[in-house]
Write an enzyme that holds these catalytic residues in place. Structure first.
Site, PDB file in Angstrom:
ATOM      1  N   SER A  83      37.867  54.663 -20.641  1.00  0.00           N
ATOM      2  CA  SER A  83      39.121  54.246 -20.009  1.00  0.00           C
ATOM      3  C   SER A  83      40.239  55.242 -20.310  1.00  0.00           C
ATOM      4  O   SER A  83      40.105  56.426 -20.034  1.00  0.00           O
ATOM      5  CB  SER A  83      39.464  52.824 -20.467  1.00  0.00           C
ATOM      6  OG  SER A  83      40.465  52.260 -19.648  1.00  0.00           O
ATOM      7  N   LYS A 108      59.226  35.114 -12.404  1.00  0.00           N
ATOM      8  CA  LYS A 108      59.669  35.480 -13.746  1.00  0.00           C
ATOM      9  C   LYS A 108      58.653  35.089 -14.802  1.00  0.00           C
ATOM     10  O   LYS A 108      58.475  35.796 -15.804  1.00  0.00           O
ATOM     11  CB  LYS A 108      61.028  34.813 -14.036  1.00  0.00           C
ATOM     12  CG  LYS A 108      61.580  35.130 -15.412  1.00  0.00           C
ATOM     13  CD  LYS A 108      61.760  36.631 -15.613  1.00  0.00           C
ATOM     14  CE  LYS A 108      62.297  36.933 -16.995  1.00  0.00           C
ATOM     15  NZ  LYS A 108      62.365  38.399 -17.248  1.00  0.00           N
TER      16      LYS A 108
END
Length: 239
Positions: free
Chosen positions: A109, A161
């Site tokens: 990765s 949010k």
């Protein structure tokens, strides 16, 4: 005057020999990147900061006593931002002198993203590498809370949010948005890797990991060898 020059040369050699980060092969600086990559200047508890690694790379690149750099990598990856910061420092170092990566147990990765910027990459036959992709994991315990007759009320300024809150599932719109972010991050990741490495996109875009020997066959790795082989390779490139 001749004795003075000889004395200074001897002192410089001894100094290089004992400086941390230098191997017994004078002129080769070995830097270790071990643990999960994050932004910041910290190291320890299984994490390593981008500023910490970047500073070592830049110092070695600017050191006139260093002819080449070996980055010893043993990391499962980390955050995209952390890898991007180190990649900039890799490019800085590579522009000044050869930089060779030596992969240990794992370099997947984001750790591979950093490694892709090396002049040459070494891996052991059973090193795990590749894993070129991004993911975003969400934890949802709302089912357990309902079973326990628990609830959480959130007062928020925008509908997204609290996106990713463990107290509720993602909405379909939020899931699409999260996928969009992951896809964009992946596209930058794989585009940057392909710009540095001679690899067929179809061979790596499913984010699979490879053994070192497989990685060598498809072009993710240049050589099969250990740290000492990488140091020898760095000396050869420096010449």
């Amino acid at each position: 005057f001749i004795l003075l020059i000889v004395g200074l040369a001897a002192a410089a050699g001894l100094l290089a020999f004992f400086l941390p980060g230098h191997t017994r092969d004078l002129g080769i600086s070995v830097i270790r990147m071990e643990g999960t990559i994050v932004t910041g200047d910290g190291i320890g508890d299984g994490y390593i900061g981008s500023e910490y690694v970047g500073r070592q790379l830049r110092n070695a690149a600017d050191d006139p006593m260093v002819d080449a750099i070996v980055l010893r990598v043993n990391s499962p990856g980390g955050t995209p931002a952390g890898a991007q910061e180190i990649a900039r420092d890799m490019r800085y170092a590579r522009d000044k002198k050869p930089i060779v990566v030596s992969m240990g147990d794992i370099a997947t990765s984001s750790a591979y993203y950093v490694s892709a910027y090396a002049s040459r990459i070494y891996a052991d036959p059973d090193t795990l590498t590749g894993g070129i992709g991004t993911s975003w994991t969400f934890l949802d315990i709302s089912g357990w809370m309902a079973a326990e007759n628990l609830s959480v009320e959130v007062v928020k300024s925008g509908s997204r949010k609290d996106m990713g809150s463990q107290f509720r599932a993602l909405t379909p719109e939020e899931r699409d948005y999260a996928q969009e972010i992951v896809n964009e991050s992946f596209e930058r990741f794989i585009t940057d890797v392909l710009a540095e490495r001679p690899v067929d996109r179809a061979a790596i875009e499913d984010a699979r990991v490879f053994r070192g020997e497989q990685a060598h066959e498809i072009g993710l790795v240049d050589e099969i060898g250990n740290l000492q082989d990488a140091i020898a390779g760095a000396k050869s490139l420096a010449k």
